[in-house]
Design a protein around this motif. Structure first.
Motif, PDB file in Angstrom:
ATOM      1  N   GLY A  70     -30.083   1.653 -11.731  1.00 17.20           N
ATOM      2  CA  GLY A  70     -30.156   0.879 -12.965  1.00 17.20           C
ATOM      3  C   GLY A  70     -31.430   1.143 -13.743  1.00 17.20           C
ATOM      4  O   GLY A  70     -31.747   0.416 -14.689  1.00 17.20           O
ATOM      5  N   LEU A  71     -32.146   2.202 -13.378  1.00 19.13           N
ATOM      6  CA  LEU A  71     -33.390   2.556 -14.068  1.00 19.13           C
ATOM      7  C   LEU A  71     -33.113   3.471 -15.259  1.00 19.13           C
ATOM      8  O   LEU A  71     -32.084   4.146 -15.327  1.00 19.13           O
ATOM      9  N   SER A 255     -30.959  -7.018  -9.752  1.00 20.00           N
ATOM     10  CA  SER A 255     -30.591  -6.987  -8.333  1.00 20.00           C
ATOM     11  C   SER A 255     -29.977  -5.657  -7.922  1.00 20.00           C
ATOM     12  O   SER A 255     -30.003  -5.294  -6.751  1.00 20.00           O
ATOM     13  N   GLY A 256     -29.417  -4.939  -8.874  1.00 17.32           N
ATOM     14  CA  GLY A 256     -28.731  -3.704  -8.539  1.00 17.32           C
ATOM     15  C   GLY A 256     -29.606  -2.681  -7.846  1.00 17.32           C
ATOM     16  O   GLY A 256     -29.120  -1.905  -7.011  1.00 17.32           O
ATOM     17  N   PRO A 343     -33.533  -9.691 -17.475  1.00 20.91           N
ATOM     18  CA  PRO A 343     -32.872  -9.948 -16.185  1.00 20.91           C
ATOM     19  C   PRO A 343     -32.906 -11.427 -15.831  1.00 20.91           C
ATOM     20  O   PRO A 343     -33.939 -12.075 -15.923  1.00 20.91           O
ATOM     21  N   ARG A 344     -31.751 -11.948 -15.415  1.00 20.92           N
ATOM     22  CA  ARG A 344     -31.636 -13.369 -15.095  1.00 20.92           C
ATOM     23  C   ARG A 344     -32.127 -13.640 -13.672  1.00 20.92           C
ATOM     24  O   ARG A 344     -33.103 -13.066 -13.227  1.00 20.92           O
ATOM     25  N   VAL A 345     -31.408 -14.481 -12.929  1.00 20.20           N
ATOM     26  CA  VAL A 345     -31.814 -14.817 -11.567  1.00 20.20           C
ATOM     27  C   VAL A 345     -31.373 -13.675 -10.650  1.00 20.20           C
ATOM     28  O   VAL A 345     -30.178 -13.488 -10.414  1.00 20.20           O
ATOM     29  N   GLN A 348     -35.328 -10.200  -7.265  1.00 24.79           N
ATOM     30  CA  GLN A 348     -36.752 -10.192  -7.558  1.00 24.79           C
ATOM     31  C   GLN A 348     -37.267 -11.548  -8.025  1.00 24.79           C
ATOM     32  O   GLN A 348     -38.467 -11.745  -8.136  1.00 24.79           O
ATOM     33  N   THR A 349     -36.366 -12.479  -8.305  1.00 21.26           N
ATOM     34  CA  THR A 349     -36.816 -13.831  -8.641  1.00 21.26           C
ATOM     35  C   THR A 349     -37.514 -14.451  -7.437  1.00 21.26           C
ATOM     36  O   THR A 349     -38.622 -14.976  -7.548  1.00 21.26           O
TER      37      THR A 349
END
Length: 587
Positions: A70-71, A255-256, A343-345, A348-349
Motif C-alpha cells: 500500500g506504499l 493496516s494493509g 488512515p482511520r483506526v 498502527q493506532t
C-alpha cells in the motif's frame, strides 16, 4: 416531530419555504413565516490513493495476506492497487454515496468501502525519469479490475509497475447526478518504482540511529525484518538530497502493510475498528472535527499519546486548542482537521513499529496494555457501564436519591482485554479466520448457519429479535469459566434474559407515553448518535422524566452486553427508570 422539519432540494434552484402555525382552538387565526433557500449543484471531489490490495477491508474476511504494502514507493514489477474516493457536497451525509453498501451485517458492520453512487475514470501516465514529468506516456491500458479485465472505470483498479520510473495515476469522479451529472477536477497520486536494491538496516542507521535502535526491541527487529519491508525500496532515498528525502521513502499507517505478514489483519477486519469510516471531514461545524481527531484517525492518535505522556494528563482531558494572542482566550485548533483519505483506526493506532523501550509489550503505544481501550472508549457506552460512571459521563442517568456504588467483579485490572482479546478458544469460522477473541474482539460468532443467537434486536434488521434458541454460535466463554466453572453460555441464571425483558418493558412504557414511538436522532447529529445518543425530545416532558429514562434505555441498548459488563449497575438503572416513569410521570 413538531420542532424539526427536513427539506431536501430535489434539484438546483431557488425554493421558498413557508411555515404556517395554527391552533385548533382558534381556527381563524394563523401565523406565517417564510424563508428562501438556494440550492446549488456542486461538482464532486476526487481523492485517489494507493492501498494494500487486492481490495479494501471486507465485511466477511478471508484468511489471506495482502498482496502489496500500500506504499507509493514500490519495487519494479510490483502490483499497485489504487483506491478511488469521492466527496460530494450535494449529499447531506457521506452514507448516501453508497446506496445499499451501508446495510449492516448480522454483527452491525456496515461499511464495505465501495461508493456505488459515483462513476470513475482513471488515467495512468509513465515516465522513466524520477524528476522530469514532462515526457509522460499514456499507459492507461495496464489498468485492470478485480476480475483481471482491462478497466479504467473501477473504483479499485490495479496495475503492474513493470519498469523503474514514475507512474502518475489521475482520477476523475462523476457524481452520476440524475439532474445533471458533474465531473470532478482531475486529482493525481504518484507511484515511484525502483529496482530492488536492499541495503539493510546498516545503511539506515547512519541517519536513523534512534529509530533503528528502537526497532531492534520488536519481534520484527529480532527476526531481522528489514526497513524496506515496511517502507519500500530504499535505493532512491539513500542517494536523495536533503529536500528530496521525504518523497523517496514510503510511510503509511494503513493496516494493509501489516497484513502482508500478520494473520491478525483478517481478525482486525472482523472488528468494528476496520469499519471506522467516521467521515470526520464532513462534519458541518468545523470546530467539532477537532474532537474527532484524536480517536478516529491513526496518526492523530499516536500524536495524542505522545502529548498526554509529555503533559502528564489523561487522554480524555486532552483538548487541541489554539491560544488567541493578547485576549487570554482559546479556540479549537483547526489545523487538526483530518485529511479526507487519512488512515482511520488501523494496526498502527494501537501499535508502534518503533517503541521507545524494550519493556513495552507488542510495541503498544500505551505502556500498560490494559489502559489502551480506555483512551478512545472512555465516554462510550461499554466503558461507562463497566466502570459504573454513566452518570458522571452523562450517557446514563443516575437518579439523585439512589445509590449506584456497586462492586463490579468484571471490572478488573485487565478491563476489556481480559475477555475480548482472550485467545483460549481457537475455533475458526468457515473462511479459516479466528472466530472469537484475539483481534476480532468478538465474544460471539454466528457459526455455520450464519444466524447470530443471544438477546437483542438484530443488527441487520432492528425490527426483529435475535434467535435466542440458536445453539450453533461459537462463544468466547473461556474468560467466564475462570470464575464460573461449567458455564455453557453468557445467560448465567437467566440474568441476561431478565435484563433484556426489563429493557423491553422500559421501551414499551416510553412508547405508550409518546404516541407509540421513541424519538429518533437529531438530523445531521452524527457524532452524538454514538457518543451521547443525541435524539429529538419527547413531546410533553417538562420534568425530563421520560428523557432521563430514555437515556438509560439507549445506554443499555448500545452497550449490547445485556448486563454482563456490570450486572447490578445495569439492573439498578433499569429498575429505577421504570419506577420513575410509572410513578412520577403523571403526577
Amino acid at each position: 416531530s413538531p420542532y424539526t422539519f427536513i427539506f431536501t432540494p430535489p434539484y438546483p434552484g431557488k425554493f421558498k419555504i413557508k411555515l404556517i402555525l395554527s391552533n385548533p382552538l382558534y381556527p381563524d387565526i394563523k401565523s406565517t413565516s417564510e424563508i428562501n433557500i438556494t440550492a446549488v449543484n456542486t461538482k464532486p471531489e476526487a481523492v485517489p490513493s494507493v492501498i494494500a490490495g487486492p481490495q479494501p477491508p471486507r465485511k466477511t474476511p478471508v484468511n489471506d495476506s495482502r498482496d502489496s504494502s500500500g506504499l507509493n514507493m514500490v519495487s519494479a514489477g510490483s502490483v499497485v492497487y489504487l483506491k478511488g474516493f469521492g466527496v460530494d457536497q450535494n449529499f447531506s451525509s457521506p452514507d448516501m454515496y453508497n446506496p445499499g453498501g451501508t446495510s449492516p451485517d448480522i454483527y452491525g458492520k456496515n461499511n464495505d468501502h465501495f461508493q456505488r453512487r459515483f462513476k470513475w475514470r482513471w488515467k495512468i501516465e509513465y515516465t522513466e525519469s524520477y524528476k522530469d514529468k514532462k515526457s509522460l506516456a499514456d499507459v492507461t491500458d495496464i489498468l485492470i479490475d478485480k476480475e483481471g479485465k482491462s478497466s479504467k472505470e473501477a473504483q479499485y483498479p490495479s496495475f503492474t509497475a513493470s519498469k523503474p520510473g514514475q507512474y502518475i495515476a489521475t482520477l476523475v469522479v462523476n457524481d452520476n447526478d440524475s439532474y445533471r451529472p458533474l465531473e470532478s477536477t482531475p486529482s493525481s497520486v504518484t507511484i515511484t518504482a525502483v529496482e530492488e536494491n536492499k541495503k539493510g538496516k546498516d545503511a539506515c542507521v547512519k541517519c536513523h540511529e534512534e529509530e533503528v535502535e528502537n526497532f531492534s526491541f520488536t519481534a520484527h527487529g529480532k527476526n531481522n525484518v528489514e526497513c524496506d519491508s515496511c517502507h519500500g525500496p530504499s535505493a532512491l532515498h539513500l542517494n536523495a538530497k536533503k529536500e528530496e528525502k521525504k518523497r523517496t521513502i514510503g510511510i503509511t499507517m494503513e493496516s494493509g502493510v501489516c497484513g502482508q505478514c500478520h494473520e491478525q489483519y483478517n481478525q482486525w477486519e472482523k472488528s468494528r475498528h476496520s469499519d471506522a469510516e467516521s467521515y470526520g471531514f464532513a462534519e458541518i461545524a468545523k470546530p467539532l472535527l477537532v474532537n474527532c481527531y484524536k480517536c478516529h484517525y491513526a496518526k492523530p492518535y499516536a500524536e495524542s499519546i505522545e502529548k498526554i505522556v509529555s503533559e502528564k494528563i489523561n487522554f480524555h482531558e486532552l483538548k487541541y486548542k489554539k491560544e488567541l494572542m493578547f485576549v487570554g482566550l482559546s479556540m479549537p485548533d483547526l489545523s487538526k482537521i483530518p485529511e479526507k483519505n487519512e488512515p482511520r483506526v488501523t494496526c498502527q493506532t494501537c501499535h508502534n513499529s518503533h517503541p521507545r523501550s524494550s519493556k513495552i509489550q507488542y510495541g503498544l503505544r500505551q505502556a500498560e496494555k490494559e489502559n489502551i481501550c480506555g483512551t478512545c472508549h472512555y465516554e462510550k457506552w461499554q466503558n461507562a457501564i463497566l466502570e459504573g460512571s454513566a452518570g458522571e459521563i452523562k450517557n446514563g442517568f443516575e437518579y439523585p436519591s439512589e445509590n449506584y456504588d456497586f462492586t463490579n467483579p468484571h471490572y478488573t485490572k485487565k478491563k476489556c482485554i481480559l475477555c475480548h482479546m482472550d485467545r483460549n478458544i481457537t475455533a475458526a469460522d468457515r473462511n479459516g479466520v479466528r472466530a472469537v477473541g484475539g483481534h476480532t474482539l468478538r465474544m460471539r460468532d454466528a457459526g455455520e448457519n450464519n444466524v447470530l443467537g443471544g438477546f437483542g434486536p438484530r443488527a441487520d434488521d432492528p425490527e426483529k429479535e435475535r434467535n435466542i434458541d440458536d445453539k450453533d454460535d461459537i462463544l468466547n466463554i473461556s474468560p467466564c469459566e475462570q470464575c464460573h466453572p461449567g458455564i455453557k453460555d453468557f445467560n448465567r441464571n437467566n440474568f441476561q434474559k431478565g435484563v433484556y425483558e426489563k429493557w423491553k418493558k422500559l421501551g414499551e412504557l416510553l412508547k405508550s407515553l409518546n404516541n407509540g414511538k421513541l424519538p429518533g436522532y437529531k438530523p445531521g447529529n452524527k457524532c452524538a448518535t454514538c457518543h451521547r445518543g443525541g435524539t429529538l425530545p419527547f413531546g410533553i416532558d417538562s420534568k425530563l422524566i421520560l428523557e432521563n429514562a430514555y437515556t438509560n434505555y439507549k445506554l443499555v441498548k448500545n452497550d449490547r452486553s445485556w448486563g454482563i459488563h456490570n450486572p447490578k449497575y445495569v439492573m439498578k438503572l433499569l429498575d429505577d427508570s421504570i419506577n420513575s416513569v410509572e410513578k412520577d410521570y403523571n403526577k
